[in-house]
Design a protein around this motif. Sequence first.
Motif, PDB file in Angstrom:
ATOM      1  N   ASP A   1       0.834  -1.202   0.000  1.00  0.00           N
ATOM      2  CA  ASP A   1       0.000   0.000   0.000  1.00  0.00           C
ATOM      3  C   ASP A   1       0.871   1.255   0.000  1.00  0.00           C
ATOM      4  O   ASP A   1       0.545   2.254  -0.658  1.00  0.00           O
ATOM      5  N   ASN A   2       1.974   1.213   0.724  1.00  0.00           N
ATOM      6  CA  ASN A   2       2.910   2.345   0.727  1.00  0.00           C
ATOM      7  C   ASN A   2       3.492   2.588  -0.658  1.00  0.00           C
ATOM      8  O   ASN A   2       3.669   3.736  -1.085  1.00  0.00           O
ATOM      9  N   VAL A   3       3.801   1.510  -1.371  1.00  0.00           N
ATOM     10  CA  VAL A   3       4.343   1.642  -2.726  1.00  0.00           C
ATOM     11  C   VAL A   3       3.314   2.316  -3.627  1.00  0.00           C
ATOM     12  O   VAL A   3       3.642   3.210  -4.419  1.00  0.00           O
ATOM     13  N   SER A   4       2.062   1.910  -3.487  1.00  0.00           N
ATOM     14  CA  SER A   4       0.990   2.529  -4.275  1.00  0.00           C
ATOM     15  C   SER A   4       0.859   4.011  -3.956  1.00  0.00           C
ATOM     16  O   SER A   4       0.671   4.844  -4.855  1.00  0.00           O
ATOM     17  N   THR A   5       0.928   4.345  -2.663  1.00  0.00           N
ATOM     18  CA  THR A   5       0.834   5.750  -2.258  1.00  0.00           C
ATOM     19  C   THR A   5       1.967   6.564  -2.849  1.00  0.00           C
ATOM     20  O   THR A   5       1.758   7.680  -3.340  1.00  0.00           O
ATOM     21  N   LEU A   6       3.169   6.018  -2.820  1.00  0.00           N
ATOM     22  CA  LEU A   6       4.320   6.724  -3.381  1.00  0.00           C
ATOM     23  C   LEU A   6       4.135   6.966  -4.877  1.00  0.00           C
ATOM     24  O   LEU A   6       4.387   8.073  -5.380  1.00  0.00           O
TER      25      LEU A   6
END
Length: 596
Positions: free
Chosen positions: A380-385
Motif C-alpha cells: 500500500d505504501n508503494v501505491s501511495t508513493l
Amino acid sequence: MAKALNPTWDLDCFFPGGSESPAFQEFLDDLNKRTETFHERLKKAESPQTEAEAEVYTDLTHELQAIMSRILEGISFTDCLASQNQADRKAVAMGGRVQDISALFQAALSQLDRFLAGIPDDVFISLLKKAPWSDASFYLNERRQLSKEKLSPEMEALASSLAVDGYHGWSKLYDTAVGKINIPFEVDGKLEQLSAGQAFNQLHNPDRETRAELFKLWEAAWAEHADLFADTLNRIAGFRLRLYAQRGWDSVHKEPLAINRMKKETLDTMWDTVEKNKEIFVRFLERKAKLLGVDRLAWHDVDAPIGKADKKISYEDAADLIVDQFHTFSPKMAEFARLALDNRWIEVEDRPGKRPGGFCTPFPLEDQSRIFMTYSGTADNVSTLAHELGHAFHDYVMKGMPHLAKEYAMNVAETASTLAETIVSAATIQAETDKEAKIALLSDKINNAIAMFMNIHARFLFETKFYAEREQGIVSIERLNELMVEAQEKAYCGALSEYHPHFWAAKLHFYATDVPFYNFPYTFGLLFSSGIYKTATEAGAGFEDHYIALLRDTASMTVEDLAAKHLGVDLKKPDFWQRAIDLLRADVEQFLALTE
C-alpha cells in the motif's frame, strides 16, 4: 543494489530555518503588503466599458497570478512543516498568518468579481482574446459566471474574513486534535505509542489477529475524542450550509461540482454505472474472505494483503520499481520520478509525531513539488508513493505555463495520480510469473478499486445524508455513527461482517474546508485514468505526448470538454464509464480464476 535514498525532504531550499525562518517571515510581510495593495486597487477600480479603458488594467492578471502563486507557496511550506512535526506550534501559527492573507486575497477576489461582472459582454469577450487577459481567459470567465450566483462582493468578503477563525479554524482544530492521538500497541515485542499515521499503517498488517486487535484500539481512540470531532464536523457543515442558504444555493453538491468543473449529469452517470457493476466486486470480497478463512470480511480485512504481499519492500526498492514501471508508459515520467527521488522532494521517514496520510503539494515559485507520507514497506505504501509522484508529474509538465492555467481541479488531479498507480500495478502484475505473487498483486490492485467504488461511495452517501440532517440541527455522535454504518452497508452491498462507525472522525477528508465533498473526485480519477490507460494501450508508442497535452489542458476547460477533446468521449453517457470499469472487472475475473 538499490541506491540509498534520504528518507526526509529538503525544505530549506525554499526558506532556510523551518518555522524559525527569517526569510519566510520577510516573504509573508511582503506578501501581506502586496495583497493589501491589490485589494485596495480593486476596491477603487471601475469596470472598463471599452477595450481602450481596459488598458489601465493590463497588469491585473499578472499581479493576480503572482499573489496566487505566493499564497500557494506559503500554504505548502507551512503545511509541510506542520505535517512533518505536529508539535511544531510555530508552523501552525505561521499557517494561520497565511490563512489571514488568503482571506484578504479572497476579499480582493470578491472585488474582482464585481469588476469583471461590470464589463459589457462584448468587451469582456474581446479582452479574453488578447494578451495578457488571454493567459487567464478560462479562469476569468469562470469567475465572472459564478459571481452572478453569489452574494455581493462586500458580503462575500465578510464571509471570507469570518471563515479564517470560524470555518477554517475548525479544520485546524481537527488537525491539532489528531496530533494528540496516541494508540498504545506492541510492535516487534515492544510497547509503543503509535501516532494516528503509524497506527493506520498497522491496519494493513498481514496478521489478522494483529489487525483485529489494533482495529478495536483504533475505534476506541476515535470514540474517546468523538465529542470534539462531532462538534468540529457539525460546525464546519453549519458554516457551509448557512453560506449556501444566503447565496440561494439549494444543493450541497453545487460547490464541489463547480470546483471540479463537472456537470451533475456526469456525476450521476458515473455513480449509476458504478452501482450497476458492484456484483463482481462483492464476489471478490467473498472470495477474499474464503482465502483468509472467515465467513465474511471485517472492515480491517478489506485492505489486508493476500499471500506473498506481506513481504517488506524497502524504500529504495520501491523507488526503483516505480521508476522502471513509469518508463514502460512514459520515459519522461520515469525521468521526472528519479529527479524527485534523488533531490529529496519526498518525506517518507517512519517516525512519531507526523500527521497521518499522504499528499503532494506544489511550490510554484520554484516549479517544484513536495511529497509527504510515512513509508513502512507495505505494498500500500508503494501505491501511495506512485500516486503522489503522479501528482508531482502533473505539476511538472505544466512548468512555464501561466499560474491560472495550472489551477486544475481535484478530479483531474486524481487522474494523473491514479494513472501512476495503475501503470505500476498493471506492469508489475503482467511481469509476475509466480502464481501466488500474481494473486497478491492483483488483490492489491483490486483493493484500490474497492476503495474507489465502495469506500469512497460510502463517504459520498454519508456526507450527502449528513448535510441533509445537519440542516435540521446538530447531528449527535450516535447518529453520525448510524449514518456512517448505513452508508458503508449500502456501499459495500452488505458484504462485510463489521464496519467502522467512527470513520467520520478518523478520515481527515471530511474536515477539509478548502475542498467540500473530498470524495467523488477520487472515483472520477480512477475511472478517467482507466479510460486513458485503455486508450494508451491501444495507441501504443507515441501516446506519451498526447497524455502530457491532456494534463496541460486540465485547468483550461471543463472535464466534459477535456474528455471530448483528448479522448473523443461524452462523460454524460455511461459508455465511457462502463469501458473503464470493464478494465477493472477483468482484474477481478483473473483473480477469481487464479483462486478457484
